[in-house]
Design an enzyme around this catalytic site. Structure first.
Site, PDB file in Angstrom:
ATOM      1  N   ARG A 110       0.541 101.461  51.203  1.00 44.23           N
ATOM      2  CA  ARG A 110       0.965 100.210  50.676  1.00 44.23           C
ATOM      3  C   ARG A 110       2.083  99.598  51.537  1.00 44.23           C
ATOM      4  O   ARG A 110       2.714 100.443  52.209  1.00 44.23           O
ATOM      5  CB  ARG A 110       1.723 100.706  49.257  1.00 44.23           C
ATOM      6  CG  ARG A 110       0.493 101.031  48.343  1.00 44.23           C
ATOM      7  CD  ARG A 110       0.969 101.229  46.920  1.00 44.23           C
ATOM      8  NE  ARG A 110      -0.038 101.335  46.052  1.00 44.23           N
ATOM      9  CZ  ARG A 110      -0.910 102.225  45.698  1.00 44.23           C
ATOM     10  NH1 ARG A 110      -0.735 103.273  46.343  1.00 44.23           N
ATOM     11  NH2 ARG A 110      -1.804 102.110  45.007  1.00 44.23           N
ATOM     12  N   HIS A 135      -3.938  99.009  52.165  1.00 48.19           N
ATOM     13  CA  HIS A 135      -5.053  99.476  52.879  1.00 48.19           C
ATOM     14  C   HIS A 135      -5.852  98.441  53.898  1.00 48.19           C
ATOM     15  O   HIS A 135      -6.710  98.858  54.705  1.00 48.19           O
ATOM     16  CB  HIS A 135      -6.165 100.021  51.969  1.00 48.19           C
ATOM     17  CG  HIS A 135      -5.902 101.296  51.231  1.00 48.19           C
ATOM     18  ND1 HIS A 135      -5.035 102.308  51.918  1.00 48.19           N
ATOM     19  CD2 HIS A 135      -6.196 102.098  50.080  1.00 48.19           C
ATOM     20  CE1 HIS A 135      -5.054 103.577  51.408  1.00 48.19           C
ATOM     21  NE2 HIS A 135      -5.682 103.133  50.083  1.00 48.19           N
ATOM     22  N   HIS A 206     -10.777 107.778  54.581  1.00 52.61           N
ATOM     23  CA  HIS A 206     -10.458 107.671  52.993  1.00 52.61           C
ATOM     24  C   HIS A 206     -11.720 108.609  52.275  1.00 52.61           C
ATOM     25  O   HIS A 206     -12.090 108.156  51.143  1.00 52.61           O
ATOM     26  CB  HIS A 206     -10.316 106.330  52.242  1.00 52.61           C
ATOM     27  CG  HIS A 206      -9.442 106.331  50.966  1.00 52.61           C
ATOM     28  ND1 HIS A 206      -9.782 107.123  50.231  1.00 52.61           N
ATOM     29  CD2 HIS A 206      -8.445 105.583  51.174  1.00 52.61           C
ATOM     30  CE1 HIS A 206      -8.630 106.715  49.213  1.00 52.61           C
ATOM     31  NE2 HIS A 206      -7.903 105.780  49.810  1.00 52.61           N
ATOM     32  N   ASP A 278      -0.630 111.032  43.820  1.00 53.82           N
ATOM     33  CA  ASP A 278      -0.841 109.792  44.401  1.00 53.82           C
ATOM     34  C   ASP A 278       0.380 109.655  45.407  1.00 53.82           C
ATOM     35  O   ASP A 278       0.908 108.627  45.286  1.00 53.82           O
ATOM     36  CB  ASP A 278      -0.882 108.607  43.662  1.00 53.82           C
ATOM     37  CG  ASP A 278      -1.694 107.534  44.468  1.00 53.82           C
ATOM     38  OD1 ASP A 278      -1.876 107.824  45.770  1.00 53.82           O
ATOM     39  OD2 ASP A 278      -2.090 106.357  43.940  1.00 53.82           O
ATOM     40  N   GLU A 343      -5.395 112.051  52.911  1.00 53.03           N
ATOM     41  CA  GLU A 343      -5.462 110.995  53.884  1.00 53.03           C
ATOM     42  C   GLU A 343      -4.472 111.337  54.809  1.00 53.03           C
ATOM     43  O   GLU A 343      -3.113 111.157  54.731  1.00 53.03           O
ATOM     44  CB  GLU A 343      -5.241 109.655  53.303  1.00 53.03           C
ATOM     45  CG  GLU A 343      -6.163 109.410  52.190  1.00 53.03           C
ATOM     46  CD  GLU A 343      -5.667 108.477  51.223  1.00 53.03           C
ATOM     47  OE1 GLU A 343      -5.144 107.097  51.590  1.00 53.03           O
ATOM     48  OE2 GLU A 343      -5.594 108.744  50.104  1.00 53.03           O
TER      49      GLU A 343
HETATM   50  C1  BGC Z   1      -4.046 105.369  47.198  1.00 52.10           C
HETATM   51  C2  BGC Z   1      -4.181 105.214  45.565  1.00 52.10           C
HETATM   52  C3  BGC Z   1      -5.322 104.060  45.744  1.00 52.10           C
HETATM   53  C4  BGC Z   1      -6.456 104.554  46.212  1.00 52.10           C
HETATM   54  C5  BGC Z   1      -7.610 103.537  46.349  1.00 52.10           C
HETATM   55  C6  BGC Z   1      -5.351 105.845  47.684  1.00 52.10           C
HETATM   56  O1  BGC Z   1      -5.029 105.994  49.126  1.00 52.10           O
HETATM   57  O2  BGC Z   1      -2.698 106.310  47.357  1.00 52.10           O
HETATM   58  O3  BGC Z   1      -3.212 104.650  45.049  1.00 52.10           O
HETATM   59  O4  BGC Z   1      -5.591 103.931  44.250  1.00 52.10           O
HETATM   60  O5  BGC Z   1      -6.159 104.692  47.348  1.00 52.10           O
HETATM   61  O6  BGC Z   1      -7.335 102.430  46.813  1.00 52.10           O
END
Ligand code: BGC
Length: 378
Positions: A110, A135, A206, A278, A343
């Protein structure tokens, strides 16, 4: 004399055999299969590449988003299962919002208020996660692909040129990602990039892992160890507050291997904000830039173990809290916490936190990062 001749013949024979075996090995490594994966909505052809190693491990990767579509590894009895979530069809990846198996960038994770300032200029990005930018778009792009297999294993090179201004970021960014499947059952990912203007970048993969096999229930009984004494707590928008908080004595302490579900529903402010795990862990990697064993996950039922090594300073551990009955591969349905992501990356929102390790890539600099996902059984 006779003895000398016999010895020479033996040595020559041995050398020839060794060379022959290495040639065979290189050839075996170089035969990567490729099949069409369909056309994107805007008519671009995509392919699926099958990387295999001598142990029968298979990784199917598409040049759509550089996505790992399947990853088949053995359990302790030699039974293979696909341990990553994903879709069967390209159109589901195009419509999907979960980033299954993809290369994520230009900025993984983010950026608060979808804004950052670099060299006095403020850049505005699309808001795709409430008020945040999350992302980027690399997972929705068709990458150029090339078989670069070598003695190290079958390898797929993917390249993408992210144009100056794409998604609001400055600089033409040339990105290269090489996936190598080694005979040590490692999926190695080498990322590199250059830019023609100062920019920021944060690249990751991811994959959503379930060591019991994709779609086979939740991951709450699987174990995890993260080599991090601190993590970055977040606010209500999942943006780091800037604090590096000690994990000791909290549900965020994974310094010794712990069952993922043991504390996930505890009455903890940070767990509530993330709806589970998360968060970004601050790896105990004092020599950033060299490979560091960051995490180890283990499923005692199948015996599968995953070890993650990286040159990155951070690790986002995400427990699939937002999976909500997604229809995935082979008719499987993915419910909440049916997978975990590890990740490897720089910290979230780094462009707005000057005290975090920098994600700035200057014009002319060469960015390089490596992550290895290694599978074994015990
Ligand atoms: C994030 C989550 C998100 C997910 C899918 C992860 O890398 O930390 O908050 O929901 O990606 O977008």
């Amino acid at each position: 004399m006779v003895k000398l001749r016999v010895t020479t013949t033996f040595i020559l024979g041995f050398l020839t055999a060794t060379i022959f075996v290495s040639v065979l090995q290189a050839e075996a490594n170089s035969k990567m299969q490729k099949q069409p994966f369909g056309k994107t909505e805007d008519g671009q052809q995509t392919d699926l590449y099958l990387l295999t190693n001598k142990n029968g491990v298979e990784a199917a990767i598409t040049n759509y988003g550089g996505t790992v579509v399947t990853l088949k590894v053995p359990d302790r009895n030699g039974k293979f299962d696909d341990v990553v979530l994903g879709y069967d069809k390209l159109e589901d990846y195009e419509a999907g919002k979960a980033y299954f198996g993809a290369i994520v960038g230009r900025y993984a994770n983010r950026i608060a208020h979808a804004k950052f300032t670099l060299d006095g200029i403020t850049y505005t990005l699309p808001k795709n996660d409430g008020d945040n930018h999350l992302h980027g778009v690399f997972n929705k792009r068709v990458w150029n692909a090339k078989d670069v297999s070598s003695g190290a294993g079958q390898a797929l090179e993917l390249t993408y040129l992210s144009k100056d201004g794409e998604d609001g970021f400055p600089g033409n960014l040339s990105v290269k990602v090489v996936y190598t499947l080694t005979n040590q059952n490692e999926l190695k990912i080498d990322y590199s990039a250059t830019t023609d203007k100062d920019t920021v970048l944060n690249l990751t993969n991811h994959c959503y892992f379930n060591l019991a096999g994709q779609g086979n229930g939740d991951i709450l009984q699987q174990q995890l160890m993260i080599r991090a004494d601190r993590f970055t707590p977040v606010d209500a928008n999942l943006i780091p507050t800037g604090e590096l908080r000690k994990v000791k004595g909290s549900p965020f302490d994974f310094t010794t291997s712990t069952v993922i579900g043991a504390r996930i529903d505890q009455d903890d402010e940070q767990l509530k904000l993330g709806k589970g795990y998360d968060h970004n862990w601050v790896l105990n990697n004092s020599t950033a830039g060299s490979l560091f064993v960051a995490a180890q996950a283990y499923d005692s039922h199948s015996g599968r173990q995953l070890e993650v090594s990286t040159t990155e300073p951070g690790l986002q551990f995400y427990t699939g809290n937002f999976l909500d009955g997604i229809h995935g591969k082979g008719g499987k349905v993915y419910n909440r916490r049916y997978a975990f992501c590890l990740e490897t990356q720089h910290f979230p929102d780094s462009p707005n936190h000057p005290q975090f390790p920098s994600t700035v890539l200057r014009r002319g600099q060469h960015f390089q990062s490596t992550t290895v996902y290694k599978f074994s059984t015990k």
